[in-house]
Scaffold this motif. Structure first.
Motif, PDB file in Angstrom:
ATOM      1  N   GLU A 151       0.842  -1.202   0.000  1.00 35.28           N
ATOM      2  CA  GLU A 151       0.000   0.000   0.000  1.00 35.28           C
ATOM      3  C   GLU A 151       0.876   1.250   0.000  1.00 35.28           C
ATOM      4  OE1 GLU A 151      -2.231   0.856   3.679  1.00 35.28           O
ATOM      5  OE2 GLU A 151      -1.599  -1.109   4.400  1.00 35.28           O
ATOM      6  N   VAL A 152       0.215   2.401  -0.161  1.00 40.70           N
ATOM      7  CA  VAL A 152       0.920   3.686  -0.153  1.00 40.70           C
ATOM      8  C   VAL A 152       1.012   4.172   1.286  1.00 40.70           C
ATOM      9  CG1 VAL A 152       0.961   6.051  -1.036  1.00 40.70           C
ATOM     10  CG2 VAL A 152       0.037   4.206  -2.453  1.00 40.70           C
ATOM     11  N   CYS A 153       2.241   4.410   1.733  1.00 36.73           N
ATOM     12  CA  CYS A 153       2.477   4.774   3.134  1.00 36.73           C
ATOM     13  C   CYS A 153       3.284   6.063   3.233  1.00 36.73           C
ATOM     14  CB  CYS A 153       3.227   3.650   3.854  1.00 36.73           C
ATOM     15  SG  CYS A 153       2.372   2.067   3.835  1.00 36.73           S
ATOM     16  N   LEU A 154       3.373   6.575   4.435  1.00 38.96           N
ATOM     17  CA  LEU A 154       4.169   7.767   4.724  1.00 38.96           C
ATOM     18  C   LEU A 154       4.983   7.475   5.979  1.00 38.96           C
ATOM     19  CD1 LEU A 154       2.847  11.443   4.678  1.00 38.96           C
ATOM     20  CD2 LEU A 154       4.383  10.651   6.474  1.00 38.96           C
ATOM     21  N   TYR A 155       6.297   7.623   5.865  1.00 42.85           N
ATOM     22  CA  TYR A 155       7.174   7.388   7.012  1.00 42.85           C
ATOM     23  C   TYR A 155       7.819   8.696   7.452  1.00 42.85           C
ATOM     24  CZ  TYR A 155      10.837   5.747  10.090  1.00 42.85           C
ATOM     25  OH  TYR A 155      11.638   5.570  11.187  1.00 42.85           O
ATOM     26  N   PHE A 156       7.766   8.950   8.740  1.00 43.28           N
ATOM     27  CA  PHE A 156       8.380  10.155   9.293  1.00 43.28           C
ATOM     28  C   PHE A 156       8.638   9.925  10.779  1.00 43.28           C
ATOM     29  CE2 PHE A 156       9.196  14.700   8.712  1.00 43.28           C
ATOM     30  CZ  PHE A 156       9.246  14.823   7.319  1.00 43.28           C
ATOM     31  N   GLU A 157       9.858  10.214  11.197  1.00 40.83           N
ATOM     32  CA  GLU A 157      10.231  10.222  12.617  1.00 40.83           C
ATOM     33  C   GLU A 157       9.741   8.971  13.350  1.00 40.83           C
ATOM     34  OE1 GLU A 157      12.250  12.108  15.894  1.00 40.83           O
ATOM     35  OE2 GLU A 157      12.401  12.145  13.723  1.00 40.83           O
ATOM     36  N   TYR A 158      10.262   7.831  12.922  1.00 43.30           N
ATOM     37  CA  TYR A 158      10.086   6.545  13.592  1.00 43.30           C
ATOM     38  C   TYR A 158       8.703   5.911  13.443  1.00 43.30           C
ATOM     39  CZ  TYR A 158      14.311   8.391  15.767  1.00 43.30           C
ATOM     40  OH  TYR A 158      15.555   8.945  15.960  1.00 43.30           O
ATOM     41  N   LYS A 159       7.826   6.501  12.626  1.00 44.51           N
ATOM     42  CA  LYS A 159       6.499   5.902  12.468  1.00 44.51           C
ATOM     43  C   LYS A 159       6.089   5.817  11.004  1.00 44.51           C
ATOM     44  CE  LYS A 159       4.699   7.000  17.046  1.00 44.51           C
ATOM     45  NZ  LYS A 159       3.700   7.751  17.835  1.00 44.51           N
ATOM     46  N   LEU A 160       5.528   4.663  10.675  1.00 48.88           N
ATOM     47  CA  LEU A 160       5.002   4.438   9.330  1.00 48.88           C
ATOM     48  C   LEU A 160       3.484   4.477   9.394  1.00 48.88           C
ATOM     49  CD1 LEU A 160       5.712   3.474   6.339  1.00 48.88           C
ATOM     50  CD2 LEU A 160       5.022   1.205   7.169  1.00 48.88           C
ATOM     51  N   TYR A 161       2.885   5.332   8.581  1.00 52.30           N
ATOM     52  CA  TYR A 161       1.435   5.483   8.554  1.00 52.30           C
ATOM     53  C   TYR A 161       0.881   5.110   7.184  1.00 52.30           C
ATOM     54  CZ  TYR A 161       2.263   8.645  12.557  1.00 52.30           C
ATOM     55  OH  TYR A 161       2.651   9.201  13.751  1.00 52.30           O
ATOM     56  N   ARG A 162      -0.401   4.721   7.158  1.00 55.15           N
ATOM     57  CA  ARG A 162      -1.108   4.674   5.876  1.00 55.15           C
ATOM     58  C   ARG A 162      -1.217   6.112   5.394  1.00 55.15           C
ATOM     59  NH1 ARG A 162      -6.049   1.268   6.386  1.00 55.15           N
ATOM     60  NH2 ARG A 162      -4.501  -0.361   6.000  1.00 55.15           N
ATOM     61  N   ALA A 163      -0.754   6.353   4.164  1.00 51.59           N
ATOM     62  CA  ALA A 163      -0.606   7.730   3.682  1.00 51.59           C
ATOM     63  C   ALA A 163      -1.909   8.509   3.707  1.00 51.59           C
ATOM     64  CB  ALA A 163      -0.021   7.734   2.271  1.00 51.59           C
ATOM     65  N   ASN A 164      -3.003   7.871   3.282  1.00 54.39           N
ATOM     66  CA  ASN A 164      -4.269   8.607   3.193  1.00 54.39           C
ATOM     67  C   ASN A 164      -4.970   8.782   4.538  1.00 54.39           C
ATOM     68  OD1 ASN A 164      -5.597   6.097   3.592  1.00 54.39           O
ATOM     69  ND2 ASN A 164      -5.683   5.730   1.389  1.00 54.39           N
ATOM     70  N   ARG A 165      -4.247   8.491   5.611  1.00 55.34           N
ATOM     71  CA  ARG A 165      -4.756   8.754   6.966  1.00 55.34           C
ATOM     72  C   ARG A 165      -3.996   9.878   7.656  1.00 55.34           C
ATOM     73  NH1 ARG A 165      -9.166   6.152   9.429  1.00 55.34           N
ATOM     74  NH2 ARG A 165      -9.615   4.220   8.356  1.00 55.34           N
ATOM     75  N   THR A 166      -3.034  10.462   6.954  1.00 53.29           N
ATOM     76  CA  THR A 166      -2.114  11.389   7.621  1.00 53.29           C
ATOM     77  C   THR A 166      -2.467  12.859   7.439  1.00 53.29           C
ATOM     78  OG1 THR A 166      -0.646  11.474   5.697  1.00 53.29           O
ATOM     79  CG2 THR A 166      -0.181   9.790   7.364  1.00 53.29           C
ATOM     80  N   THR A 167      -1.950  13.641   8.383  1.00 57.57           N
ATOM     81  CA  THR A 167      -2.044  15.097   8.343  1.00 57.57           C
ATOM     82  C   THR A 167      -0.749  15.659   8.910  1.00 57.57           C
ATOM     83  OG1 THR A 167      -4.445  15.087   8.664  1.00 57.57           O
ATOM     84  CG2 THR A 167      -3.300  17.113   9.232  1.00 57.57           C
ATOM     85  N   LYS A 168      -0.237  16.704   8.294  1.00 64.40           N
ATOM     86  CA  LYS A 168       0.941  17.364   8.870  1.00 64.40           C
ATOM     87  C   LYS A 168       0.489  18.261  10.021  1.00 64.40           C
ATOM     88  CE  LYS A 168       5.196  19.850   7.965  1.00 64.40           C
ATOM     89  NZ  LYS A 168       6.067  20.610   7.059  1.00 64.40           N
ATOM     90  N   ILE A 169       1.128  18.083  11.167  1.00 65.20           N
ATOM     91  CA  ILE A 169       0.683  18.802  12.367  1.00 65.20           C
ATOM     92  C   ILE A 169       1.713  19.785  12.915  1.00 65.20           C
ATOM     93  CG2 ILE A 169      -0.988  17.081  13.158  1.00 65.20           C
ATOM     94  CD1 ILE A 169       1.305  16.087  15.093  1.00 65.20           C
TER      95      ILE A 169
END
Length: 346
Positions: A151-169
């Protein structure tokens, strides 16, 4: 013994690709074709890495659907040659870009990991190296000769998320992203731990990749606030050729109950404009009709965005608006999970 995975690194632009020229103190583009020479730690990973860079790096603020298509075409062109993909983009719009890519690729069976950094890769205190190294490691992770992720994911600062669940905070913290309504798919500490029960598993293993490149961008976000004027709402809903609206409401999907406001929404829906109800809250879900302040939205045909993010709602509208669907089919498809972007209650 299986062959080491082949990973394609695609650099589109963003902070991660900058290094400092210590003679001039100016930032210049990092040469990703020499990535293993510049980051020797990558030699410890059991994979082969190749890189492609956009001819002109794109600042995240200049991202648009043309570049979404460019990214997807690079994946499509190289899909059979590589076992995983790492996409480097600017973090400011990464949730929008990665959410869109998740809808543009159907029957995905390989990992696509988006990452970037808050500081340039050449900075003394950069977060870029860890994000990059671990993203490549994740993209190369296999079990029984098959990718752990598809699947399409987003990794940042020790955590991998499902990309379409993310928000920059955060614009300043290294922990720049969150996924309020879905837990991390993996966490990186002393060990790289996958939460396998949360990871999407392809149902039809023999279906070929389908790439959707037609996206509609006649869309607007309408964020409500106390005291918003009728004229403002009206002017937005009367934008020529408008096709879709992400209506950011209060709490669990609540909006003003005034007849004039509801009538404006109803008239827009009657003209064929799709209006999606998404909460302004960082976490939680729209429960349309739960309170009196959202009953009218239900009645006039506002689509229930449930716990989708604004970024994913935009991406999903872009994807579905070109499909020439009936009103009922559009509502049905938007309110169900297509790429894991919505929590479906069993």
């Amino acid at each position: 013994m299986t062959n080491p995975p082949n990973i394609l690194l695609i650099y589109t632009g963003g902070t991660i690709g900058m290094v400092k020229d210590y003679k001039t103190n100016a930032l210049k583009a990092f040469d990703f074709s020499q990535i293993v020479d510049n980051i020797p730690e990558l030699q410890q990973l059991n994979c082969h890495i190749k890189s492609i860079s956009f001819k002109e790096p794109i600042d995240s603020s200049n991202m648009n659907i043309k570049y979404y298509v460019d990214i997807v075409e690079l994946i499509e062109k190289n899909y059979t040659k590589f076992d995983g993909f790492v996409i480097l983009t600017g973090s400011d719009t990464m949730s929008y870009v990665s959410s869109a890519v998740s809808f543009m690729l159907k029957n995905l069976k390989k990992p696509i990991i988006f990452t970037g950094s808050q500081l340039p890769i050449g900075d003394l205190r950069t977060d870029a190296k860890e994000n990059l190294i671990t993203s490549i490691q994740i993209a190369a992770s296999q079990e029984d000769g098959k990718p752990v992720l598809a699947e399409v994911c987003l990794y940042f600062e020790y955590k991998l998320y499902r990309a379409n669940r993310t928000t920059k905070i955060s614009a300043e913290q290294f922990e720049a992203f969150t996924s309020m309504n879905y837990p991390p798919l993996a966490e990186s500490g002393v060990h790289l731990n996958f939460n396998k029960h949360l990871i999407h598993q392809p149902k039809n293993k023999h279906d070929e990749l389908i790439v959707r490149k037609q996206l509609a961008n006649d869309i607007v976000i309408l964020k409500l606030f106390p005291g918003i004027r009728k004229e403002v709402v009206q002017s937005i809903l009367e934008i020529p050729n408008l096709k879709g609206v992400v209506l950011e409401t209060y709490g669990s999907g609540n909006a003003p109950t005034s007849k004039s406001f509801i009538k404006l929404l109803e008239d827009a829906i009657d003209k064929g404009i799709k209006i999606v109800n998404v909460t302004q809250c960082a976490g939680g879900s729209v429960i349309q009709g739960h309170y009196e302040t959202s009953v009218a939205l239900n009645k006039i045909g506002v689509i229930n965005g449930k716990d989708i993010t604004t970024e994913a709602a935009i991406a999903k509208l872009m994807h579905l608006l070109n499909k020439n669907l009936t009103v009922l089919d559009f509502k049905f498809l938007f309110e169900k999970s297509m790429r894991g972007e919505i929590t479906e209650v069993e």
